[in-house]
Design an enzyme around this catalytic site. Structure first.
Site, PDB file in Angstrom:
ATOM      1  N   HIS A  53       0.823  -1.190   0.000  1.00 30.92           N
ATOM      2  CA  HIS A  53       0.000   0.000   0.000  1.00 30.92           C
ATOM      3  C   HIS A  53       0.869   1.257   0.000  1.00 30.92           C
ATOM      4  O   HIS A  53       2.060   1.207   0.283  1.00 30.92           O
ATOM      5  CB  HIS A  53      -0.939  -0.012   1.205  1.00 30.92           C
ATOM      6  CG  HIS A  53      -2.029  -1.031   1.093  1.00 30.92           C
ATOM      7  ND1 HIS A  53      -3.075  -1.109   1.991  1.00 30.92           N
ATOM      8  CD2 HIS A  53      -2.249  -2.023   0.190  1.00 30.92           C
ATOM      9  CE1 HIS A  53      -3.883  -2.097   1.654  1.00 30.92           C
ATOM     10  NE2 HIS A  53      -3.398  -2.670   0.566  1.00 30.92           N
ATOM     11  N   GLU A  55       1.138   3.930   1.910  1.00 30.08           N
ATOM     12  CA  GLU A  55       1.814   4.375   3.130  1.00 30.08           C
ATOM     13  C   GLU A  55       3.105   3.599   3.377  1.00 30.08           C
ATOM     14  O   GLU A  55       4.131   4.169   3.757  1.00 30.08           O
ATOM     15  CB  GLU A  55       0.882   4.216   4.341  1.00 30.08           C
ATOM     16  CG  GLU A  55      -0.416   5.007   4.229  1.00 30.08           C
ATOM     17  CD  GLU A  55      -1.576   4.208   3.659  1.00 30.08           C
ATOM     18  OE1 GLU A  55      -2.699   4.376   4.154  1.00 30.08           O
ATOM     19  OE2 GLU A  55      -1.351   3.415   2.713  1.00 30.08           O
ATOM     20  N   CYS A  80      -5.588   1.598   6.352  1.00 28.16           N
ATOM     21  CA  CYS A  80      -6.298   0.393   6.773  1.00 28.16           C
ATOM     22  C   CYS A  80      -5.715  -0.149   8.073  1.00 28.16           C
ATOM     23  O   CYS A  80      -4.566   0.108   8.419  1.00 28.16           O
ATOM     24  CB  CYS A  80      -6.232  -0.673   5.673  1.00 28.16           C
ATOM     25  SG  CYS A  80      -4.582  -1.335   5.357  1.00 28.16           S
ATOM     26  N   ALA A 159     -21.977   9.942 -28.230  1.00 27.40           N
ATOM     27  CA  ALA A 159     -21.653  11.080 -29.090  1.00 27.40           C
ATOM     28  C   ALA A 159     -22.911  11.435 -29.868  1.00 27.40           C
ATOM     29  O   ALA A 159     -23.641  10.552 -30.327  1.00 27.40           O
ATOM     30  CB  ALA A 159     -20.516  10.717 -30.049  1.00 27.40           C
ATOM     31  N   THR A 206     -26.709  -1.682 -31.037  1.00 21.68           N
ATOM     32  CA  THR A 206     -25.354  -1.201 -31.300  1.00 21.68           C
ATOM     33  C   THR A 206     -24.480  -2.318 -31.855  1.00 21.68           C
ATOM     34  O   THR A 206     -23.674  -2.101 -32.764  1.00 21.68           O
ATOM     35  CB  THR A 206     -24.737  -0.643 -29.998  1.00 21.68           C
ATOM     36  OG1 THR A 206     -25.508   0.475 -29.554  1.00 21.68           O
ATOM     37  CG2 THR A 206     -23.308  -0.192 -30.211  1.00 21.68           C
ATOM     38  N   ASP A 210     -23.182  -1.193 -35.406  1.00 15.36           N
ATOM     39  CA  ASP A 210     -21.796  -0.708 -35.349  1.00 15.36           C
ATOM     40  C   ASP A 210     -20.767  -1.828 -35.338  1.00 15.36           C
ATOM     41  O   ASP A 210     -19.599  -1.598 -35.643  1.00 15.36           O
ATOM     42  CB  ASP A 210     -21.595   0.150 -34.087  1.00 15.36           C
ATOM     43  CG  ASP A 210     -22.353   1.468 -34.153  1.00 15.36           C
ATOM     44  OD1 ASP A 210     -22.942   1.749 -35.214  1.00 15.36           O
ATOM     45  OD2 ASP A 210     -22.361   2.204 -33.156  1.00 15.36           O
ATOM     46  N   LEU A 214     -15.585  -3.476 -28.397  1.00 14.73           N
ATOM     47  CA  LEU A 214     -15.711  -3.129 -26.982  1.00 14.73           C
ATOM     48  C   LEU A 214     -14.481  -3.559 -26.181  1.00 14.73           C
ATOM     49  O   LEU A 214     -14.590  -4.057 -25.062  1.00 14.73           O
ATOM     50  CB  LEU A 214     -16.984  -3.755 -26.376  1.00 14.73           C
ATOM     51  CG  LEU A 214     -18.307  -3.340 -27.030  1.00 14.73           C
ATOM     52  CD1 LEU A 214     -19.475  -4.055 -26.359  1.00 14.73           C
ATOM     53  CD2 LEU A 214     -18.503  -1.834 -26.967  1.00 14.73           C
ATOM     54  N   LEU A 297     -29.177   3.355 -23.026  1.00 15.77           N
ATOM     55  CA  LEU A 297     -28.856   4.563 -22.268  1.00 15.77           C
ATOM     56  C   LEU A 297     -30.119   5.155 -21.639  1.00 15.77           C
ATOM     57  O   LEU A 297     -30.139   5.503 -20.448  1.00 15.77           O
ATOM     58  CB  LEU A 297     -28.188   5.591 -23.182  1.00 15.77           C
ATOM     59  CG  LEU A 297     -26.778   5.241 -23.673  1.00 15.77           C
ATOM     60  CD1 LEU A 297     -26.388   6.116 -24.861  1.00 15.77           C
ATOM     61  CD2 LEU A 297     -25.764   5.406 -22.541  1.00 15.77           C
TER      62      LEU A 297
END
Length: 360
Positions: A53, A55, A80, A159, A206, A210, A214, A297
């Site tokens: 970590h 720290e 932690c 977009a 999509t 398209d 992904l 969406l």
């Protein structure tokens, strides 16, 4: 009120923490600096889950260990106090003799939730918490949303043309593939965004029009888990998402759908968006990046299941087509590119959680 020096060194912690974006899950992004007489003598950041970590790295980077007893440790998140794959951070802070710790915000996860601060105070350490707290929660918004709301942090991205369409009328074009609205710089940026998220979702429409992969091609990193939402389950096995290396999961109402990948059957009586979010959360995935199309969406927007919307508005005029979604929220930023303007809108404010019992 934090001092100018506290703000300066906390900002350095945030700068360090951000270097590991997309690589620390399920852990948060954390940076830490050690300051002696106004100067940084050690620093570090958590680079990957299972590795030391921030720290511990910062403390171990200090050459003269005697200076630690007169130094202040800054960290953007509460240290932690539990044994995981690495030892407790409070343990090395206390054993190093550090007597002052400044933490940006509390860690509200069940494993920490104030225990780190309490351990430091019991050891005689002077603890300040709540410096740049909004910024410290923002950088770990995925971590906090996952632990506090018990769901992934959900980002919407699309977009739209200058006249407000997300896509053209597909009857006007015969070729399968995206109709570009933005320029190359924005496309690279989207791949940078993908590299920071653990899962990515698109709708069947999509996938059919398209034919997206992904995945990451324009930026290094790990591909997110690919999720496809389709009520009918009717998808072409030759689609790019099925031919591209990596895991793909399809969510559908059709239990008879013939698919060559993992299939999750949705309950028609419940919100599909909620079921997807539940699946992602139960898989231990902290973020969900939704790239369309409009129906997916709009479904998440209608259900109120979104935290951030990233909207490119291009210069091109479509005249007609599929109307772009619309959201109402708080404008986080606006950036101009050669081919578009980008607005980032957040759905409300990520509440601060520094506990008054620690003097925040």
């Amino acid at each position: 009120m934090p001092s100018g020096e506290d703000i300066k060194f906390m900002q350095r912690c945030l700068d360090l923490a951000g270097k590991a974006e997309g690589r620390t899950c399920p852990n948060p992004m954390v940076g830490s600096v050690i300051v002696h007489n106004g100067s940084i003598i050690g620093e570090g950041y958590h680079q990957k889950a299972g590795q030391p970590h921030a720290e511990r790295i910062a403390i171990n980077s200090v050459t003269d260990r005697e200076l630690l007893k007169e130094s202040t440790l800054y960290v953007n998140l509460e240290p932690c106090n539990h044994q995981g794959r690495t030892p407790p951070c409070t343990e090395i802070i206390i054993s190093a003799g550090i007597k002052k710790v400044v933490a940006g915000t509390a860690d509200t996860s069940d494993k920490v939730n104030g225990k780190g601060i309490e351990a430091l105070i019991r050891s005689g350490c002077n603890v300040t918490i709540g410096v740049l707290e909004e910024e410290c929660r923002w950088i770990n918004r995925r971590f906090f949303t996952f632990n506090e709301k018990k769901r992934p942090y959900i980002i919407l991205k699309w977009a739209q043309s200058a006249d407000g369409f997300i896509d053209v009328d597909r009857d006007r074009i015969s070729e399968r593939g995206p109709v570009w609205i933005t320029g190359n710089a924005e496309r690279v940026l989207v791949h940078i965004w993908r590299s920071a998220e653990q899962s990515i979702l698109a709708g069947a429409g999509t996938v059919r029009t398209d034919d997206p992969m992904l995945n990451l091609r324009l930026w290094p990193g790990d591909d997110p888990l690919r999720l496809i939402l389709t009520s009918s389950g009717s998808l072409d096995d030759n689609s790019a998402v099925f031919r591209t290396e990596g895991r793909t999961v399809v969510f559908t109402h059709n239990k008879y759908a013939s698919l060559s990948c993992e299939k999750v059957i949705l309950d028609r009586e419940r919100s599909s968006a909620l079921q997807v979010a539940e699946y992602v959360y139960n898989a231990g995935i902290q973020s969900l990046f939704i790239e369309g199309g409009a129906s997916v969406l709009n479904h998440f927007i209608k259900e109120g299941l979104w935290d951030e919307a990233r909207i490119f508005s291009g210069r091109v005029i479509f005249g007609s087509g599929i109307i772009a979604p619309s959201v109402t929220g708080i404008l986080k930023s606006r950036t101009e590119y050669s081919g578009s303007n980008l607005e980032i809108i957040v759905n409300g404010v990520l509440e601060t959680k520094a506990s008054s019992r620690f003097g925040a």
